[in-house]
Motif scaffolding. Structure first.
Motif, mmCIF file in Angstrom:
data_model
loop_
_atom_site.group_PDB
_atom_site.id
_atom_site.type_symbol
_atom_site.label_atom_id
_atom_site.label_comp_id
_atom_site.label_asym_id
_atom_site.label_seq_id
_atom_site.Cartn_x
_atom_site.Cartn_y
_atom_site.Cartn_z
ATOM 1 N N LEU A 30 123.203 54.659 -77.123
ATOM 2 C CA LEU A 30 124.255 55.410 -77.674
ATOM 3 C C LEU A 30 125.505 54.994 -77.832
ATOM 4 C CD1 LEU A 30 123.446 58.100 -74.613
ATOM 5 C CD2 LEU A 30 122.653 58.321 -77.241
ATOM 6 N N ASN A 31 125.620 53.532 -77.973
ATOM 7 C CA ASN A 31 126.783 52.761 -78.423
ATOM 8 C C ASN A 31 127.821 53.023 -77.230
ATOM 9 O OD1 ASN A 31 128.060 51.013 -80.047
ATOM 10 N ND2 ASN A 31 128.831 52.403 -81.458
ATOM 11 N N THR A 32 127.781 52.931 -76.312
ATOM 12 C CA THR A 32 128.821 53.158 -75.152
ATOM 13 C C THR A 32 128.435 52.126 -73.946
ATOM 14 O OG1 THR A 32 129.758 54.943 -73.789
ATOM 15 C CG2 THR A 32 127.561 55.009 -73.943
ATOM 16 N N TYR A 33 129.177 52.408 -72.959
ATOM 17 C CA TYR A 33 128.872 51.499 -71.579
ATOM 18 C C TYR A 33 128.332 52.383 -70.643
ATOM 19 C CZ TYR A 33 132.285 48.469 -73.701
ATOM 20 O OH TYR A 33 133.053 47.544 -74.525
ATOM 21 N N MET A 34 127.492 51.880 -69.874
ATOM 22 C CA MET A 34 126.642 52.420 -68.714
ATOM 23 C C MET A 34 127.535 53.329 -67.921
ATOM 24 S SD MET A 34 125.147 52.962 -65.612
ATOM 25 C CE MET A 34 125.079 51.356 -65.008
ATOM 26 N N VAL A 35 128.676 52.745 -67.509
ATOM 27 C CA VAL A 35 129.788 53.531 -66.675
ATOM 28 C C VAL A 35 130.259 54.770 -67.438
ATOM 29 C CG1 VAL A 35 131.718 53.086 -65.302
ATOM 30 C CG2 VAL A 35 129.940 51.670 -65.261
#
Length: 116
Positions: A30-35
């Motif tokens: 999703l092109n984001t960081y897990m947090v």
């Protein structure tokens, strides 16, 4: 897809190390960081955990969020509360069975009772 999979992964991570790996992969996809991903979906995850018969699942979700964000239980609920209430209310359908209505009331009671 995310709204269905993510809450289950957060709950499953206690017993399944692959769930955390999958969360990282989902965030990457999703092109984001897990947090950032789990924080954005916090109300949905908490609503899912509250609807489970086993209160331990809520505790697992809260512990996971504590570990990932450094926030305590109170901070987690403060951050999620307005949207969490919407999640809980909107997920109750007029045609729901009595069992679901009872589950909803129990969930709200769990949310509002006890020390935070």
């Amino acid at each position: 897809m995310v709204h269905v999979v993510l809450p289950k992964l957060v709950i499953a991570q206690e017993d399944d190390d692959k769930a955390v790996v999958t969360l990282f992969e989902l965030a990457k996809w999703l092109n984001t960081y897990m947090v950032q991903l789990i924080v954005n979906w916090l109300p949905k995850v908490l609503a899912y955990a509250l609807y489970q018969a086993d209160r331990h699942k809520l505790d697992c979700a809260l512990q996971f969020y504590r570990d990932q964000t450094g926030s305590d239980k109170k901070e987690i609920f403060v951050a999620a509360l307005p949207t969490l209430l919407d999640e809980l209310i909107c997920s109750v359908d007029v045609d729901d069975s009595v069992d679901n209505s009872i589950s909803y009331r129990e969930s709200v009671c769990r949310l509002t009772s006890g020390p935070i």
